[in-house]
Design a protein around this motif. Sequence first.
Motif, PDB file in Angstrom:
ATOM      1  N   LYS A  86      -1.480 -48.381  -7.881  1.00  0.00           N
ATOM      2  CA  LYS A  86      -0.372 -48.439  -8.839  1.00  0.00           C
ATOM      3  C   LYS A  86      -0.804 -49.117 -10.140  1.00  0.00           C
ATOM      4  CE  LYS A  86       3.399 -48.555  -5.455  1.00  0.00           C
ATOM      5  NZ  LYS A  86       4.496 -49.368  -4.889  1.00  0.00           N
ATOM      6  N   TYR A  87      -1.609 -50.160  -9.996  1.00  0.00           N
ATOM      7  CA  TYR A  87      -2.091 -50.860 -11.194  1.00  0.00           C
ATOM      8  C   TYR A  87      -2.931 -49.920 -12.054  1.00  0.00           C
ATOM      9  CZ  TYR A  87      -4.713 -54.142 -14.077  1.00  0.00           C
ATOM     10  OH  TYR A  87      -5.284 -54.788 -15.144  1.00  0.00           O
ATOM     11  N   ARG A 144       1.742 -48.354 -12.839  1.00  0.00           N
ATOM     12  CA  ARG A 144       3.043 -48.272 -12.177  1.00  0.00           C
ATOM     13  C   ARG A 144       3.514 -49.612 -11.615  1.00  0.00           C
ATOM     14  NH1 ARG A 144       2.220 -43.752  -7.879  1.00  0.00           N
ATOM     15  NH2 ARG A 144       4.236 -44.594  -7.187  1.00  0.00           N
ATOM     16  N   SER A 149       5.113 -53.350 -12.353  1.00  0.00           N
ATOM     17  CA  SER A 149       5.874 -54.026 -13.407  1.00  0.00           C
ATOM     18  C   SER A 149       5.099 -55.240 -13.896  1.00  0.00           C
ATOM     19  CB  SER A 149       7.241 -54.461 -12.869  1.00  0.00           C
ATOM     20  OG  SER A 149       7.083 -55.494 -11.903  1.00  0.00           O
ATOM     21  N   ASP A 150       5.475 -55.721 -15.082  1.00  0.00           N
ATOM     22  CA  ASP A 150       4.814 -56.920 -15.628  1.00  0.00           C
ATOM     23  C   ASP A 150       4.991 -58.108 -14.692  1.00  0.00           C
ATOM     24  OD1 ASP A 150       4.007 -55.485 -17.811  1.00  0.00           O
ATOM     25  OD2 ASP A 150       5.621 -56.189 -19.123  1.00  0.00           O
ATOM     26  N   ASP A 151       6.181 -58.211 -14.089  1.00  0.00           N
ATOM     27  CA  ASP A 151       6.438 -59.327 -13.175  1.00  0.00           C
ATOM     28  C   ASP A 151       5.537 -59.240 -11.947  1.00  0.00           C
ATOM     29  OD1 ASP A 151       8.111 -61.584 -12.095  1.00  0.00           O
ATOM     30  OD2 ASP A 151       8.548 -60.081 -10.561  1.00  0.00           O
ATOM     31  N   GLN A 152       5.370 -58.029 -11.414  1.00  0.00           N
ATOM     32  CA  GLN A 152       4.505 -57.861 -10.248  1.00  0.00           C
ATOM     33  C   GLN A 152       3.055 -58.197 -10.590  1.00  0.00           C
ATOM     34  OE1 GLN A 152       5.523 -53.797  -9.317  1.00  0.00           O
ATOM     35  NE2 GLN A 152       6.917 -54.383  -7.664  1.00  0.00           N
TER      36      GLN A 152
END
Length: 232
Positions: free
Chosen positions: A113-114, A118, A120-123
């Motif tokens: 995903k990275y 895909r 999120s910035d928080d993840q």
Amino acid sequence: WNAKYELLSEYKKKHGDFDIPSGHSLYSWVSYQRKLYHDNALPQDRVDVLVDIGFGFEIPLPKKSFSKESPEAWEVRYKDLTAFKEVHGHCRVPVAYDPSPALHKWVSAQQGKYKKGRLSDDQIDRLNGIEFPFIKDTLPKLGVLKTKIEPVDRETYLEELWDKSYQELAAYKHHFGHCNIPISYEANPSLGAWAFSQRMAYKKNKLSQNRLDKLNELGFPLEPQKKLVEAV
């Protein structure tokens, strides 16, 4: 009963709720207390002490299963990975990891995903906080951790080997008082072979002046010896 109650009280203090997972040792006991209460079979004194710590007797509805992409599922796996990091000091989860069999696949999914943008910035921030390896090549394959091997300069390596043998020869000279080391020197066979190779290099005019000078300083006999008796 009192021992279980104390454990439940400690659980509440630690987690702030009574949302006990199914794999926990208290899960069955808590469920049984709720069943007894609804069957009017739980003594009032036990009801009172449970109410004192905020315990609810309502029977919780079955939890919905998480979808693979749900925020809840992500949070569960993230906590599993955090726990793994605390124990092992890294996030390189092996393929077979019994406490959380799906964790390795989840780690690989986050890396995918990275790469595709895909996450999120928080993840990303939270994964960075536990030093997550976003590049798959940093993970061990087949249980073997890849280690980058620095290239070694061949000439430097050979020179270091020569110097090591030279120091061993100097120690031999210090002990025996001479450098007439036989080729079959049982205490250090490689040193005897090295000494022979220096004589052969000298005979073929392939011994550098620097090495020739150092050997002469020790009094090393460069001419092939007719017979060398091994020192005892």
